[in-house]
Design an enzyme around this catalytic site. Structure first.
Site, PDB file in Angstrom:
ATOM      1  N   LYS A  39      -2.045 -18.995  -3.382  1.00  0.00           N
ATOM      2  CA  LYS A  39      -2.394 -17.956  -2.410  1.00  0.00           C
ATOM      3  C   LYS A  39      -3.830 -17.499  -2.652  1.00  0.00           C
ATOM      4  O   LYS A  39      -4.184 -17.102  -3.757  1.00  0.00           O
ATOM      5  CB  LYS A  39      -1.452 -16.757  -2.545  1.00  0.00           C
ATOM      6  N   ASP A  66      -4.074 -15.450   2.552  1.00  0.00           N
ATOM      7  CA  ASP A  66      -3.511 -14.101   2.707  1.00  0.00           C
ATOM      8  C   ASP A  66      -4.627 -13.099   3.023  1.00  0.00           C
ATOM      9  O   ASP A  66      -4.972 -12.261   2.195  1.00  0.00           O
ATOM     10  CB  ASP A  66      -2.773 -13.734   1.410  1.00  0.00           C
ATOM     11  N   LYS A  68      -4.427 -11.126   5.677  1.00  0.00           N
ATOM     12  CA  LYS A  68      -3.763  -9.983   6.341  1.00  0.00           C
ATOM     13  C   LYS A  68      -4.574  -9.486   7.541  1.00  0.00           C
ATOM     14  O   LYS A  68      -5.006  -8.337   7.576  1.00  0.00           O
ATOM     15  CB  LYS A  68      -3.531  -8.844   5.342  1.00  0.00           C
ATOM     16  N   ASP A  71      -6.508  -6.511  13.596  1.00  0.00           N
ATOM     17  CA  ASP A  71      -7.672  -6.228  14.438  1.00  0.00           C
ATOM     18  C   ASP A  71      -7.223  -6.295  15.900  1.00  0.00           C
ATOM     19  O   ASP A  71      -6.037  -6.494  16.172  1.00  0.00           O
ATOM     20  CB  ASP A  71      -8.773  -7.263  14.133  1.00  0.00           C
ATOM     21  N   THR A 125       3.819  -4.031  -0.959  1.00  0.00           N
ATOM     22  CA  THR A 125       4.777  -3.731  -2.033  1.00  0.00           C
ATOM     23  C   THR A 125       4.259  -2.626  -2.967  1.00  0.00           C
ATOM     24  O   THR A 125       4.976  -2.145  -3.832  1.00  0.00           O
ATOM     25  CB  THR A 125       5.096  -5.010  -2.844  1.00  0.00           C
ATOM     26  N   ARG A 216      -0.187 -11.486 -11.334  1.00  0.00           N
ATOM     27  CA  ARG A 216      -0.557 -11.116 -12.707  1.00  0.00           C
ATOM     28  C   ARG A 216       0.470 -11.480 -13.773  1.00  0.00           C
ATOM     29  O   ARG A 216       0.109 -11.693 -14.932  1.00  0.00           O
ATOM     30  CB  ARG A 216      -0.899  -9.616 -12.743  1.00  0.00           C
TER      31      ARG A 216
HETATM   32  O1  C5P Z   1      -0.350  -9.581  -9.382  1.00  0.00           O
HETATM   33  P1  C5P Z   1       0.798  -9.405  -8.421  1.00  0.00           P
HETATM   34  O2  C5P Z   1       1.959 -10.317  -8.718  1.00  0.00           O
HETATM   35  O3  C5P Z   1       1.182  -7.964  -8.256  1.00  0.00           O
HETATM   36  O4  C5P Z   1       0.175  -9.895  -7.041  1.00  0.00           O
HETATM   37  C1  C5P Z   1       0.811  -9.768  -5.825  1.00  0.00           C
HETATM   38  C2  C5P Z   1      -0.003 -10.445  -4.764  1.00  0.00           C
HETATM   39  O5  C5P Z   1       0.670 -10.326  -3.536  1.00  0.00           O
HETATM   40  C3  C5P Z   1      -1.407  -9.887  -4.534  1.00  0.00           C
HETATM   41  O6  C5P Z   1      -2.266 -10.988  -4.273  1.00  0.00           O
HETATM   42  C4  C5P Z   1      -1.285  -9.014  -3.300  1.00  0.00           C
HETATM   43  O7  C5P Z   1      -2.457  -9.030  -2.510  1.00  0.00           O
HETATM   44  C5  C5P Z   1      -0.151  -9.695  -2.553  1.00  0.00           C
HETATM   45  N1  C5P Z   1       0.675  -8.874  -1.660  1.00  0.00           N
HETATM   46  C6  C5P Z   1       1.377  -7.758  -2.068  1.00  0.00           C
HETATM   47  N2  C5P Z   1       2.158  -7.047  -1.176  1.00  0.00           N
HETATM   48  C7  C5P Z   1       2.228  -7.429   0.099  1.00  0.00           C
HETATM   49  C8  C5P Z   1       1.537  -8.576   0.518  1.00  0.00           C
HETATM   50  C9  C5P Z   1       0.777  -9.271  -0.381  1.00  0.00           C
HETATM   51  O8  C5P Z   1       1.348  -7.430  -3.257  1.00  0.00           O
HETATM   52  N3  C5P Z   1       3.003  -6.781   0.957  1.00  0.00           N
END
Ligand code: C5P
Length: 236
Positions: A39, A66, A68, A71, A125, A216
């Site tokens: 991603k 991603d 997002k 617009d 999230t 992460r």
């Molecule tokens: O590091 P972590 O596992 O928290 O990363 C989550 C990834 O998912 C990030 O790249 C973030 O931009 C993406 N994301 C998110 N919540 C959403 C959509 C995408 O955390 N609703």
């Protein structure tokens, strides 16, 4: 290395959230492109642009772009077309952009033989229930997610991004055609960082989530492959 595709478990998308190519490639070089999806989000895309996507394609990876999009319909139409021209596998737009914007994004993909999966973000999230009120939304987080999921589904999108705990309900309402992508994946020893609506990989399997996005938990790990194996084993 365990192959998760051999088991009936969610497919794994690794979020490459880095500020430079060297750090990203350290992870990329550990991964088998026929097993893992990558991603590219706002950070990597802003730093490295389309060229990096082309390089990852040459290595054989499927890319979830991603960005997002959120617009006016015309801008989203053109941006979606431009993204699909890159040959990406999945693309995200914000469901809160509204019906016309979602339909425009879908329309932009009509002329593509193999169009990317078009996925709508319902709620981030990281979002807490009380933060919804701050942006003027007077429904519960659950209701908000369901409302936007229905809208996305009605507009013909391929799936939605939602917190794991809502996935089961959404699957039961819209069926298997609606792909569910869930970030906020954590195992017991992981830090929460800025996420609030988290689930474990084991719960992701239980909720029949199609794709889990892991950032992460893997990218900050001292031994990313060992951590991946642990995550896969926990879902078997
Ligand atoms: O590091 P972590 O596992 O928290 O990363 C989550 C990834 O998912 C990030 O790249 C973030 O931009 C993406 N994301 C998110 N919540 C959403 C959509 C995408 O955390 N609703």
């Amino acid at each position: 290395m365990l192959n998760p595709n051999l088991f009936n478990i969610p497919k794994i998308i690794i979020a490459l959230d880095f500020c430079n190519k060297k750090s990203a490639m350290k992870i990329v070089n550990l991964l088998n492109p026929s097993i893992y999806y990558l991603k590219i989000g706002k950070e990597m895309f802003t730093v490295l642009g389309c060229q990096f996507i082309k390089e990852l394609h040459q290595l054989g990876f499927n890319i979830f772009l991603d960005l997002k999009f959120h617009d006016i319909p015309n801008t989203v139409f053109n941006a979606t077309k431009a993204a699909a021209d890159l040959g990406i596998w999945m693309l995200s737009v914000h469901a809160s952009g509204g019906k016309k914007m979602l339909v425009s994004a879908k329309k932009a993909l009509k002329s593509f033989k193999t169009a990317p999966l078009l996925i709508a973000i319902t709620a981030l999230t990281s979002l807490k229930e009380e933060e919804l009120k701050e942006i003027g939304i007077q429904m519960s987080l659950k209701e908000y997610i369901l409302t936007l999921s229905k809208l996305s589904n009605d507009c013909g999108l391929d799936g939605i991004v939602c917190p794991g705990k809502e996935a089961k309900k959404i699957k039961s309402l819209f069926g298997d055609k609606c792909k569910i992508v869930t970030p906020g994946i954590r195992v017991a020893e992981d830090a929460l960082y800025d996420q609030n609506n988290i689930i474990t990989p084991k719960e992701a399997k239980k909720y029949k989530i199609d794709y889990i996005v892991i950032g992460r938990s893997i990218t900050m790990s001292k031994d990313p492959i060992k951590k991946l194996e642990l995550i896969i084993k926990s879902m078997q």
